[in-house]
Design a protein around this motif. Structure first.
Motif, short mmCIF file in Angstrom:
data_model
loop_
_atom_site.label_atom_id
_atom_site.label_comp_id
_atom_site.label_asym_id
_atom_site.label_seq_id
_atom_site.Cartn_x
_atom_site.Cartn_y
_atom_site.Cartn_z
N GLY A 69 0.80 -1.22 0.00
CA GLY A 69 0.00 0.00 0.00
C GLY A 69 0.83 1.27 0.00
N ARG A 70 2.13 1.14 0.26
CA ARG A 70 3.02 2.32 0.26
C ARG A 70 4.06 2.24 -0.84
NH1 ARG A 70 6.34 3.21 4.36
NH2 ARG A 70 6.55 1.01 4.94
N PHE A 71 4.56 1.04 -1.12
CA PHE A 71 5.60 0.83 -2.14
C PHE A 71 5.00 0.10 -3.33
CE2 PHE A 71 9.56 0.55 0.87
CZ PHE A 71 9.17 1.72 1.49
N THR A 72 5.54 0.40 -4.51
CA THR A 72 5.10 -0.28 -5.73
C THR A 72 6.31 -0.65 -6.58
OG1 THR A 72 3.03 0.98 -5.77
CG2 THR A 72 3.66 -0.16 -7.79
N ILE A 73 6.43 -1.92 -6.89
CA ILE A 73 7.49 -2.39 -7.77
C ILE A 73 6.99 -2.39 -9.21
CG2 ILE A 73 6.86 -4.84 -7.52
CD1 ILE A 73 9.86 -5.50 -7.61
N SER A 74 7.87 -2.01 -10.13
CA SER A 74 7.51 -2.02 -11.55
C SER A 74 8.77 -2.22 -12.37
CB SER A 74 6.80 -0.72 -11.94
OG SER A 74 7.66 0.39 -11.77
N ARG A 75 8.60 -2.47 -13.65
CA ARG A 75 9.75 -2.69 -14.52
C ARG A 75 9.45 -2.20 -15.93
NH1 ARG A 75 10.97 -8.81 -14.31
NH2 ARG A 75 12.43 -8.32 -16.01
N TYR A 83 12.08 -0.66 -10.95
CA TYR A 83 11.80 0.50 -10.12
C TYR A 83 11.13 0.11 -8.81
CZ TYR A 83 12.43 2.78 -14.64
OH TYR A 83 12.92 3.19 -15.85
N LEU A 84 11.27 0.98 -7.82
CA LEU A 84 10.53 0.84 -6.58
C LEU A 84 10.06 2.23 -6.18
CD1 LEU A 84 9.60 -1.19 -4.38
CD2 LEU A 84 11.58 -0.43 -3.03
N GLN A 85 8.76 2.46 -6.33
CA GLN A 85 8.18 3.72 -5.88
C GLN A 85 7.83 3.59 -4.41
OE1 GLN A 85 5.07 3.94 -9.18
NE2 GLN A 85 5.54 6.10 -8.91
N MET A 86 8.36 4.51 -3.61
CA MET A 86 8.16 4.45 -2.17
C MET A 86 7.47 5.73 -1.72
SD MET A 86 11.81 2.84 -0.96
CE MET A 86 12.73 4.33 -1.32
N THR A 87 6.33 5.58 -1.11
CA THR A 87 5.57 6.72 -0.59
C THR A 87 5.30 6.53 0.89
OG1 THR A 87 3.42 5.74 -1.10
CG2 THR A 87 4.47 7.04 -2.83
N SER A 88 4.85 7.59 1.54
CA SER A 88 4.55 7.55 2.98
C SER A 88 5.67 6.88 3.75
CB SER A 88 3.23 6.80 3.21
OG SER A 88 2.17 7.42 2.51
N LEU A 89 6.88 7.31 3.47
CA LEU A 89 8.04 6.67 4.08
C LEU A 89 8.07 6.88 5.59
CD1 LEU A 89 10.58 7.49 1.29
CD2 LEU A 89 10.20 5.21 2.22
N LYS A 90 8.57 5.84 6.27
CA LYS A 90 8.67 5.85 7.72
C LYS A 90 10.13 5.68 8.13
CE LYS A 90 4.27 3.33 7.95
NZ LYS A 90 3.60 2.09 8.43
N PRO A 91 10.49 6.12 9.33
CA PRO A 91 11.88 5.92 9.78
C PRO A 91 12.31 4.46 9.72
CG PRO A 91 10.78 7.50 11.19
CD PRO A 91 9.73 6.96 10.26
N GLU A 92 11.39 3.54 9.94
CA GLU A 92 11.74 2.12 9.89
C GLU A 92 12.00 1.61 8.48
OE1 GLU A 92 9.08 3.52 11.40
OE2 GLU A 92 7.30 2.21 11.26
#
Length: 130
Positions: A69-75, A83-92
């Motif tokens: 729900g936060r990251f999306t892999i694509s090619r 690619y790796l789209q990363m949203t709503s990133l958290k410190p962890e």
């Protein structure tokens, strides 16, 4: 030679976004679409863990529960890019992110374990500040 080169890492505040890229090059990757691909990450003091995987067609993807729900892999097979789209990133999410590849003839194959992947990049650092 076979090369996987990650890029796009950096520093970002919590809630921000980043997109990681992985470029495949070398004789083995002439047929990039023969490879299932994945992203793994390793946080300081922890073991490397699965993040996301994608079939060689791009039609099948799998994401770990921690990033779903936060990251999306694509090619992009024509460009030999992952690619790796990363949203709503958290410190962890702070970790070194690695792309990995394994040759397959299956159109649906993805894998969460490290063992099937025999090609790895050097990693790109992502730091998420709180």
């Amino acid at each position: 030679q076979v090369q996987l080169a990650e890029s796009g890492g950096g520093f970002v505040q919590a809630g921000g976004s980043l997109t990681l890229s992985c470029a495949a090059s070398g004789r083995a990757f002439i047929s990039f679409s023969s490879f299932a691909m994945a992203w793994f990450r390793q946080a300081p003091g922890k073991e490397r863990e699965f993040v996301a995987a994608i079939s060689w067609t791009g039609h099948i993807s799998d994401h770990s529960d921690s990033v779903k729900g936060r990251f999306t892999i694509s090619r992009d097979n024509a460009a030999s890019m992952l690619y790796l789209q990363m949203t709503s990133l958290k410190p962890e999410d702070t970790a070194v992110y690695y792309c990995a590849a394994t040759r397959t003839t299956s159109t649906t194959y993805t894998a969460r374990l490290e063992r099937p992947y025999n090609y790895w990049g050097q990693g790109t650092q992502v730091v998420v500040s709180s």
